[in-house]
Design a protein around this motif. Structure first.
Motif, PDB file in Angstrom:
ATOM      1  N   UNK A 104       0.861  -1.352   0.029  1.00 11.86           N
ATOM      2  CA  UNK A 104       0.156  -0.062  -0.046  1.00 11.86           C
ATOM      3  C   UNK A 104       1.139   1.115  -0.346  1.00 11.86           C
ATOM      4  N   UNK A 105       0.263   2.912   0.129  1.00 11.89           N
ATOM      5  CA  UNK A 105       1.345   3.546  -0.390  1.00 11.89           C
ATOM      6  C   UNK A 105       1.674   3.673   0.991  1.00 11.89           C
ATOM      7  N   UNK A 106       3.081   3.749   0.712  1.00 11.18           N
ATOM      8  CA  UNK A 106       3.959   4.597   2.228  1.00 11.18           C
ATOM      9  C   UNK A 106       5.218   4.822   1.789  1.00 11.18           C
ATOM     10  N   UNK A 107       6.225   5.539   2.955  1.00 10.56           N
ATOM     11  CA  UNK A 107       7.297   5.792   2.521  1.00 10.56           C
ATOM     12  C   UNK A 107       7.823   4.547   3.103  1.00 10.56           C
ATOM     13  N   UNK A 108       8.692   3.781   2.464  1.00  9.19           N
ATOM     14  CA  UNK A 108       9.122   2.296   2.869  1.00  9.19           C
ATOM     15  C   UNK A 108      10.654   2.777   3.008  1.00  9.19           C
ATOM     16  N   UNK A 109      11.154   4.304   2.592  1.00  7.50           N
ATOM     17  CA  UNK A 109      12.672   4.635   2.820  1.00  7.50           C
ATOM     18  C   UNK A 109      13.296   4.473   1.280  1.00  7.50           C
ATOM     19  N   UNK A 110      13.037   4.323   0.501  1.00 10.11           N
ATOM     20  CA  UNK A 110      13.672   4.380  -0.518  1.00 10.11           C
ATOM     21  C   UNK A 110      12.981   5.022  -1.964  1.00 10.11           C
ATOM     22  N   UNK A 111      11.707   5.636  -0.529  1.00 14.71           N
ATOM     23  CA  UNK A 111      11.341   6.826  -2.067  1.00 14.71           C
ATOM     24  C   UNK A 111      10.529   7.799  -1.151  1.00 14.71           C
ATOM     25  N   UNK A 112      10.217   8.732  -1.775  1.00  9.69           N
ATOM     26  CA  UNK A 112       9.670   9.508  -0.063  1.00  9.69           C
ATOM     27  C   UNK A 112       7.568   8.783  -0.981  1.00  9.69           C
ATOM     28  N   UNK A 113       7.188   8.489  -1.208  1.00  9.37           N
ATOM     29  CA  UNK A 113       5.515   7.577  -1.259  1.00  9.37           C
ATOM     30  C   UNK A 113       6.087   6.699  -2.257  1.00  9.37           C
ATOM     31  N   UNK A 114       5.712   5.103  -2.183  1.00  9.29           N
ATOM     32  CA  UNK A 114       5.699   4.276  -3.589  1.00  9.29           C
ATOM     33  C   UNK A 114       4.721   3.060  -3.269  1.00  9.29           C
ATOM     34  N   UNK A 115       3.740   2.571  -4.030  1.00 10.70           N
ATOM     35  CA  UNK A 115       3.004   1.643  -4.088  1.00 10.70           C
ATOM     36  C   UNK A 115       3.292   1.004  -4.253  1.00 10.70           C
ATOM     37  N   UNK A 116       2.648  -1.003  -4.549  1.00 11.37           N
ATOM     38  CA  UNK A 116       2.506  -1.656  -5.983  1.00 11.37           C
ATOM     39  C   UNK A 116       1.899  -2.581  -5.565  1.00 11.37           C
ATOM     40  N   UNK A 117       0.669  -2.502  -6.863  1.00 14.89           N
ATOM     41  CA  UNK A 117      -0.328  -2.794  -7.475  1.00 14.89           C
ATOM     42  C   UNK A 117      -0.511  -3.381  -8.200  1.00 14.89           C
ATOM     43  N   UNK A 118      -1.751  -4.555  -7.920  1.00 13.08           N
ATOM     44  CA  UNK A 118      -2.037  -4.692  -9.118  1.00 13.08           C
ATOM     45  C   UNK A 118      -3.173  -4.651  -9.702  1.00 13.08           C
ATOM     46  N   UNK A 119      -3.805  -4.485 -11.453  1.00 13.36           N
ATOM     47  CA  UNK A 119      -4.385  -3.425 -11.827  1.00 13.36           C
ATOM     48  C   UNK A 119      -5.117  -4.920 -11.834  1.00 13.36           C
ATOM     49  N   UNK A 120      -6.523  -3.719 -11.936  1.00  6.14           N
ATOM     50  CA  UNK A 120      -7.806  -4.885 -12.944  1.00  6.14           C
ATOM     51  C   UNK A 120      -8.037  -5.628 -13.752  1.00  6.14           C
ATOM     52  N   UNK A 121      -6.807  -5.619 -14.297  1.00  7.68           N
ATOM     53  CA  UNK A 121      -6.159  -6.831 -15.448  1.00  7.68           C
ATOM     54  C   UNK A 121      -5.021  -7.879 -15.079  1.00  7.68           C
ATOM     55  N   UNK A 122      -4.342  -7.885 -14.104  1.00 12.39           N
ATOM     56  CA  UNK A 122      -4.245  -8.450 -13.723  1.00 12.39           C
ATOM     57  C   UNK A 122      -2.178  -8.490 -13.563  1.00 12.39           C
ATOM     58  N   UNK A 123      -2.108  -6.769 -14.578  1.00 13.44           N
ATOM     59  CA  UNK A 123      -1.130  -6.567 -14.422  1.00 13.44           C
ATOM     60  C   UNK A 123      -0.039  -5.809 -13.446  1.00 13.44           C
ATOM     61  N   UNK A 124       1.364  -5.559 -12.797  1.00 19.24           N
ATOM     62  CA  UNK A 124       1.247  -4.906 -11.623  1.00 19.24           C
ATOM     63  C   UNK A 124       2.208  -3.835 -12.373  1.00 19.24           C
ATOM     64  N   UNK A 125       1.748  -2.711 -11.666  1.00 22.78           N
ATOM     65  CA  UNK A 125       2.427  -1.876 -11.528  1.00 22.78           C
ATOM     66  C   UNK A 125       3.210  -0.810  -9.783  1.00 22.78           C
ATOM     67  N   UNK A 126       4.200  -0.287 -10.015  1.00 27.45           N
ATOM     68  CA  UNK A 126       5.351   0.111  -9.288  1.00 27.45           C
ATOM     69  C   UNK A 126       5.121   1.311  -9.322  1.00 27.45           C
ATOM     70  N   UNK A 127       4.411   2.077  -8.549  1.00 31.90           N
ATOM     71  CA  UNK A 127       3.640   3.454  -8.753  1.00 31.90           C
ATOM     72  C   UNK A 127       4.873   4.169  -7.109  1.00 31.90           C
ATOM     73  N   UNK A 128       6.133   5.012  -8.019  1.00 31.34           N
ATOM     74  CA  UNK A 128       7.550   6.182  -6.757  1.00 31.34           C
ATOM     75  C   UNK A 128       6.818   7.433  -7.128  1.00 31.34           C
ATOM     76  N   UNK A 129       7.279   8.490  -5.539  1.00 30.74           N
ATOM     77  CA  UNK A 129       8.173   9.242  -6.164  1.00 30.74           C
ATOM     78  C   UNK A 129       9.102   9.657  -5.315  1.00 30.74           C
ATOM     79  N   UNK A 130       9.972   9.904  -6.203  1.00 29.06           N
ATOM     80  CA  UNK A 130      11.430   9.466  -5.868  1.00 29.06           C
ATOM     81  C   UNK A 130      11.897  11.032  -5.225  1.00 29.06           C
TER      82      UNK A 130
END
Length: 130
Positions: A104-130
């Motif tokens: 889920x969206x959070x600060x995991x230490x390697x960026x300001x904000x990050x989330x990893x999501x499998x979309x409705x089609x099953x495709x995996x996305x890593x969404x990052x705010x460096x």
């Protein structure tokens, strides 16, 4: 060798996915689409093969007329670096609709904000705010 591109294979939802990605990710567009015609292996009008640009990355897309015992895996994902908090939140919200969070969206230490999501089609996305 001429080129190397990611290839996303769907089973009947390629058009919907292409439209969604082009509406969600900035600087994205459909480059070209070849559709199944009458009497071909796939249902007429579905995507035989297409090329889209997702944020400048050329990706091939197809609707497989064959049902497979596999789908997408999160170990292969598309990584999006966002330019603002607002852009990141908009993309996360869109991708999460009928999808599932792997992180889920959070600060995991390697960026300001990050989330990893499998979309409705099953495709995996890593969404990052460096």
């Amino acid at each position: 060798m001429k080129s190397v591109k990611p290839f996303l294979m769907f089973e009947g939802r390629a058009e919907e996915a292409m439209t969604f990605y082009c509406e969600t990710i900035p600087d994205s567009r459909v480059l070209d689409v070849v559709r199944y015609g009458a009497g071909e292996n796939g249902p007429q009008g579905t995507v035989k093969v297409a090329r889209i640009s997702i944020g400048g990355l050329e990706v091939m897309v197809s609707d497989s007329p064959v049902h497979h015992a596999f789908t997408f895996t999160p170990s292969a994902s598309l990584f999006v670096d966002c330019s603002s908090e607002e852009e990141l939140e908009r993309i996360i919200e869109a991708m999460a609709e009928d999808g599932e969070f792997l992180m889920p969206p959070d600060n995991y230490g390697f960026s300001r904000r990050f989330a990893w999501i499998n979309d409705r089609f099953g495709v995996s996305w890593q969404i990052n705010l460096p």
